[in-house]
Design a protein around this motif. Structure first.
Motif, PDB file in Angstrom:
ATOM      1  N   UNK A  31      40.970  35.587  32.849  1.00 28.28           N
ATOM      2  CA  UNK A  31      42.026  36.428  33.419  1.00 28.28           C
ATOM      3  C   UNK A  31      42.010  36.370  34.952  1.00 28.28           C
ATOM      4  N   UNK A  32      40.807  36.474  35.506  1.00 25.92           N
ATOM      5  CA  UNK A  32      40.702  36.477  36.971  1.00 25.92           C
ATOM      6  C   UNK A  32      41.154  35.156  37.568  1.00 25.92           C
ATOM      7  N   UNK A  78      44.686  39.612  48.909  1.00 28.50           N
ATOM      8  CA  UNK A  78      44.224  39.280  47.561  1.00 28.50           C
ATOM      9  C   UNK A  78      44.788  40.312  46.595  1.00 28.50           C
ATOM     10  N   UNK A  79      45.285  39.833  45.463  1.00 27.12           N
ATOM     11  CA  UNK A  79      45.757  40.726  44.416  1.00 27.12           C
ATOM     12  C   UNK A  79      45.680  39.989  43.079  1.00 27.12           C
ATOM     13  N   UNK A  80      45.747  40.782  42.014  1.00 30.87           N
ATOM     14  CA  UNK A  80      45.777  40.223  40.665  1.00 30.87           C
ATOM     15  C   UNK A  80      47.171  40.412  40.088  1.00 30.87           C
ATOM     16  N   UNK A  81      47.716  39.343  39.563  1.00 35.06           N
ATOM     17  CA  UNK A  81      49.062  39.356  38.993  1.00 35.06           C
ATOM     18  C   UNK A  81      48.949  38.939  37.535  1.00 35.06           C
ATOM     19  N   UNK A  82      48.980  39.949  36.638  1.00 37.95           N
ATOM     20  CA  UNK A  82      48.800  39.666  35.216  1.00 37.95           C
ATOM     21  C   UNK A  82      49.920  38.850  34.616  1.00 37.95           C
ATOM     22  N   UNK A  94      48.296  36.645  25.758  1.00 33.16           N
ATOM     23  CA  UNK A  94      48.460  38.106  25.725  1.00 33.16           C
ATOM     24  C   UNK A  94      47.126  38.817  25.577  1.00 33.16           C
ATOM     25  N   UNK A  95      46.257  38.278  24.736  1.00 32.79           N
ATOM     26  CA  UNK A  95      44.956  38.920  24.515  1.00 32.79           C
ATOM     27  C   UNK A  95      44.141  38.927  25.805  1.00 32.79           C
ATOM     28  N   UNK A  96      44.106  37.784  26.478  1.00 37.57           N
ATOM     29  CA  UNK A  96      43.370  37.693  27.750  1.00 37.57           C
ATOM     30  C   UNK A  96      43.957  38.661  28.763  1.00 37.57           C
ATOM     31  N   UNK A  97      45.285  38.761  28.799  1.00 36.01           N
ATOM     32  CA  UNK A  97      45.915  39.656  29.759  1.00 36.01           C
ATOM     33  C   UNK A  97      45.552  41.115  29.492  1.00 36.01           C
ATOM     34  N   UNK A  98      45.566  41.559  28.195  1.00 36.15           N
ATOM     35  CA  UNK A  98      45.260  42.953  27.872  1.00 36.15           C
ATOM     36  C   UNK A  98      43.804  43.283  28.188  1.00 36.15           C
ATOM     37  N   UNK A  99      42.899  42.388  27.755  1.00 37.21           N
ATOM     38  CA  UNK A  99      41.479  42.635  28.000  1.00 37.21           C
ATOM     39  C   UNK A  99      41.187  42.627  29.493  1.00 37.21           C
ATOM     40  N   UNK A 100      41.793  41.662  30.200  1.00 33.75           N
ATOM     41  CA  UNK A 100      41.547  41.579  31.636  1.00 33.75           C
ATOM     42  C   UNK A 100      42.031  42.809  32.374  1.00 33.75           C
ATOM     43  N   UNK A 117      48.352  45.234  40.879  1.00 32.83           N
ATOM     44  CA  UNK A 117      49.280  45.942  41.754  1.00 32.83           C
ATOM     45  C   UNK A 117      48.652  46.380  43.045  1.00 32.83           C
ATOM     46  N   UNK A 118      47.294  46.466  43.092  1.00 31.35           N
ATOM     47  CA  UNK A 118      46.615  46.814  44.338  1.00 31.35           C
ATOM     48  C   UNK A 118      46.327  45.551  45.132  1.00 31.35           C
ATOM     49  N   UNK A 119      46.560  45.609  46.422  1.00 39.28           N
ATOM     50  CA  UNK A 119      46.347  44.451  47.309  1.00 39.28           C
ATOM     51  C   UNK A 119      45.193  44.728  48.240  1.00 39.28           C
ATOM     52  N   UNK A 120      44.302  43.758  48.349  1.00 43.98           N
ATOM     53  CA  UNK A 120      43.169  43.842  49.273  1.00 43.98           C
ATOM     54  C   UNK A 120      43.493  43.010  50.496  1.00 43.98           C
ATOM     55  N   UNK A 121      43.404  43.605  51.667  1.00 39.27           N
ATOM     56  CA  UNK A 121      43.665  42.913  52.921  1.00 39.27           C
ATOM     57  C   UNK A 121      42.333  42.467  53.520  1.00 39.27           C
ATOM     58  N   UNK A 122      42.155  41.152  53.626  1.00 36.31           N
ATOM     59  CA  UNK A 122      40.934  40.613  54.226  1.00 36.31           C
ATOM     60  C   UNK A 122      41.172  40.369  55.705  1.00 36.31           C
TER      61      UNK A 122
END
Length: 852
Positions: free
Chosen positions: A109-110, A139-143, A149-155, A199-204
């Protein structure tokens, strides 16, 4: 026990009317798990209630229930234990799942959902060991990027629970597994905290220390990439990560990750433009300075300051396996690079002479590496230069930068500049033509006509050429065109001496170079007889100025501050103005025979030599090794004429030796009569003309020229004889004087023979003398041969039959002791060697003396 005490924990819907107190009391006696007689199924249906038991069973049941009531308080005290055990079991299951199932799913997922957006990369400073770089990124995660679908839900669930992940300061090493796992470089990354929820963004925004690794590895990768041999680049990154989630430490982990970059995804060398290019003489002998400005667009979010750097400029040798040739040393000023903007760079170079390996001709070739480089440049093709970091940089350049740059050779395309239009003016004056040598071999340059003349060329100098230049020699191969059609080739492959003068331009105009040269006997090979024929026609009959176009590749020997150079195949275009013959110029040829010698005779032909005076009406001179033309009259071929080793100058040309053959039988059945009439008219002093025409063998070895010239007839006045005599009025008459002896009825004549070395014989005369053009005076018939030697001679006394009843006879009687003018008409048979011919003669205004 009441009915309520025996109700299950989950009562039936029919018992909802029981009050709250009753429900509380009944709860004391409710079992932990209610009877299954009325438990809902997973499918939403209910099981049918079992049939009622008999009384004995009911009694036993009530006894059991009474016993259960007595122990209810004891069992209620054990519920927290059961709950704790349940929670522990659930946590155990979760840990097992997370430990053995979720990590792979979360990792997948990551990898798919991670989105890193670099916003800026700037070079904070350069150190002796590497660079300090400031990295800014999001940096952000975009599912939505995860396909399973399974990987997305678990992640999503796992990252929602973890929320944040923190690291301590970490050193990352990058290796090249395909190159014996050598170290490419290292970077120190400060502590970071990463938000994991979607949905959360990390600013480096951090500064990292980057140190280059093995210089040899960097060189190998760079060279393979530059040579196009790098299909992909595999990198292995390793780091020891100390992780924590919130305040919970997650331990230290060794992480290794491989990345593969396809060749088409590796950043390419940015395209650049040369905005300024200036070359001038250096401060000391044998040197030149180059000042170049470059601009390129930085499409990456990278910001840095590049310090002053030193480079070697090299060019390729004769073969791709030969070492590059050092031609210049260059340095750059400080360059500031900003993200997504144009970058300007100033480069200063110095050329200290040219090595022999650059100017020496390559094996099995007439071109040197410099020739090949200049050829590319002057034809507008990019010329490839090679740039390498200097092995002797400035003292302020860190050693690690010098080691890397000096080990990498970067090919740099240097845009060419087409030099079309460089030649502003091209003229050819004082032209001298030389016809082919008839005895030369076909491959000999002497088998072609040749051109000599003064060449004046005005060439524009590119604005970037601000150094002294002097042209000493030129050579070229040029195509000559007429009306945009190729007529022939002018071969100037032999070096011709030249000199040049620099002329500064006015205001914003570029300077020019005035080049003067004298070409001597440059072969002109006519390749298209049709075009040449059109040119000749325009010259003879056009009456308007003619312009020939010249397209040439010129080799130039120049002298500069770097020494003597040869610039080859310089494209040049020019125009050669050709003056046509003025109207009536053909008539101004004014040929005149000064001396005549008979070389050979046959019954129907005469071969003779004559010295002819003729006027050249053109502004050109020529040398004619050999040429032969046909002589025609009324379309009939009567003979030919040949000249050899003839030099034609402007204006009058005296004593031109011409060998001619008179043979009217070559003109067919009409030829002899036409030839007879022509000689008769000529001897009678008429204004006769002849037609001269080239033929296929006029110039040996030049069929194309001959074919073109044979299409034209040139009618000229028959050469006048330079007859002996005292007065100009008599020089046109072959019969200079006549003396009539009245009493003896005879007459003698003074003859001016056109022959200077041969005797002409008259075998028969039938002549009539006329007075006042129409009145017969007498007639002469004489059939005994007599001679007419060279010069002026007297005929024997010829018998005269007077016309006694004519006015002419009376005029003769009255003129005894005086003179009168007579006309004469005669048929004569003449003989010259073996040649015989019957001619007629008409003379007017012949001076005659009358004696007793």
């Amino acid at each position: 026990m009441s009915e309520n005490e025996t109700s299950p924990l989950l009562s039936a819907p029919a018992q909802d009317h029981v009050n709250a107190q009753d429900r509380d009391e009944s709860a004391e006696s409710a079992p932990l798990l209610s009877s299954s007689s009325y438990t809902p199924r997973y499918d939403g249906e209910h099981d049918e209630p079992e049939p009622e038991r008999d009384d004995a069973a009911s009694t036993r049941s009530r006894r059991c229930q009474s016993s259960s009531i007595r122990s209810s308080k004891k069992k209620s005290r054990r519920w927290p234990s059961f709950i704790a055990m349940g929670i522990l079991a659930v946590m155990t299951v979760i840990i097992i799942v997370l430990a053995f199932i979720v990590p792979e799913t979360v990792q997948e997922y990551a990898q798919q959902a991670a989105v890193i957006e670099p916003t800026n990369l700037s070079l904070d400073s350069i150190t002796t060991d590497g660079v300090r770089a400031r990295i800014q990124a999001n940096f952000r995660l975009d599912g939505s990027k995860v396909e399973n679908d399974h990987v997305r839900r678990v992640g999503k669930a796992a990252t929602w629970v973890a929320y944040k992940l923190g690291t301590d300061q970490t050193k990352v090493d990058v290796y090249l597994p395909d190159y014996e796992n050598i170290l490419l470089g290292s970077a120190v990354v400060p502590p970071l905290v990463i938000k994991l929820r979607e949905g959360d963004t990390t600013h480096f925004d951090f500064v990292t220390e980057i140190q280059p690794g093995n210089v040899e590895g960097i060189r190998m990768i760079a060279n393979e990439w530059l040579e196009g041999r790098l299909d992909e680049l595999r990198l292995d990154g390793t780091a020891d990560l100390s992780l924590k989630s919130g305040i919970i430490p997650l331990g230290k982990h060794t992480v290794s990750e491989s990345l593969v970059f396809e060749a088409n995804k590796i950043p390419a060398i940015p395209k650049y433009n040369i905005t300024r290019f200036n070359v001038k003489d250096g401060p000391f002998d044998g040197s030149m300075l180059a000042d170049v400005s470059l601009s390129a667009f930085n499409e990456y979010p990278v910001e840095l300051d590049i310090p002053e750097l030193a480079f070697d400029i090299l060019v390729p040798g004769c073969d791709i396996t030969d070492p590059y040739i050092l031609v210049a040393e260059a340095s750059t000023g400080e360059i500031h690079v900003e993200p997504h903007s144009d970058v300007a760079a100033d480069v200063y170079g110095v050329i200290r002479g040219l090595p022999d390996s650059l100017t020496r001709a390559c094996p099995h070739s007439s071109s040197s590496p410099l020739d090949m480089l200049l050829k590319q440049y002057m034809h507008g093709d990019p010329a490839t230069l090679f740039v390498r970091g200097s092995s002797h940089p400035d003292g302020e350049t860190p050693k690690w930068i010098a080691d890397i740059l000096s080990s990498i050779t970067l090919p740099v395309p240097f845009p060419g500049r087409t030099l079309d239009g460089l030649i502003r003016n091209f003229s050819l004056t004082d032209v001298h033509f030389t016809l082919p040598d008839p005895f030369a071999d076909p491959d000999d340059p002497d088998s072609n006509p040749k051109v000599s003349g003064n060449i004046l060329v005005t060439a524009g100098l590119p604005s970037e050429m601000n150094f002294g230049i002097n042209v000493t020699n030129v050579r070229a191969t040029a195509n000559v065109l007429y009306h945009n059609r190729k007529m022939g080739e002018l071969d100037l492959r032999k070096w011709q001496q030249a000199n040049s003068t620099r002329v500064e331009g006015e205001k914003d105009e570029e300077p020019t170079l005035r080049i003067e040269s004298r070409i001597i006997e440059a072969p002109l090979n006519v390749t298209d007889s049709d075009v040449f024929s059109e040119l000749v026609q325009a010259l003879l009959f056009g009456g308007k100025p003619i312009r020939l176009d010249v397209e040439a590749l010129v080799d130039v020997k120049v002298v500069t501050s770097l020494g003597k150079l040869i610039v080859k195949e310089l494209p040049a275009e020019g125009k050669i103005p050709v003056k046509p013959l003025a109207k009536g110029a053909i008539g101004s040829l004014n040929p005149k025979v000064g001396s005549l010698r008979i070389l050979d005779t046959t019954p129907d032909s005469i071969t003779l030599q004559a010295l002819v005076n003729v006027t050249n009406p053109t502004p050109y001179t020529a040398h004619v090794p050999f040429a032969n033309i046909h002589i025609l009259k009324n379309g009939s071929l009567l003979g030919d004429a040949t000249v050899e080793n003839l030099d034609i100058v402007k204006g009058p040309n005296s004593h031109v030796l011409v060998t001619a053959k008179w043979k009217p039988s070559m003109g067919g059945t009409l030829g002899p009569q036409i030839g007879k009439d022509l000689i008769s008219q000529y001897l009678s002093g008429w204004n006769t003309t002849i037609t001269v025409k080239a033929h296929r063998d006029s110039i040996p070895g030049q069929p194309l020229i001959c074919e073109a010239l044979s299409r034209f007839n040139m009618t000229v006045a028959a050469p006048k004889m330079d007859l002996p005599g005292d007065t100009s009025d008599e020089k046109t008459h072959f019969i200079r004087d006549a003396t009539f002896h009245f009493l003896s009825s005879t007459a003698s004549f003074t003859l001016a023979s056109p022959m200077h070395y041969n005797t002409l014989y008259v075998d028969f005369v039938n002549a009539t003398a006329l007075y006042n053009h129409t009145e017969p005076m007498g007639k002469i018939i004489y059939d005994l041969p007599f001679s007419a030697p060279p010069g002026v001679s007297q005929t024997p006394r010829l018998p005269v039959e007077w016309s006694l009843d004519s006015v002419g006879y009376d005029a003769v009687r009255k003129a005894i002791g005086g003179r009168l003018k007579l006309d004469a008409y005669a048929d004569v048979d003449v003989r010259l060697g073996n040649w015989k011919e019957s001619l007629w003669y008409q003379g007017k205004g012949i001076g005659a003396k009358v004696q007793l």
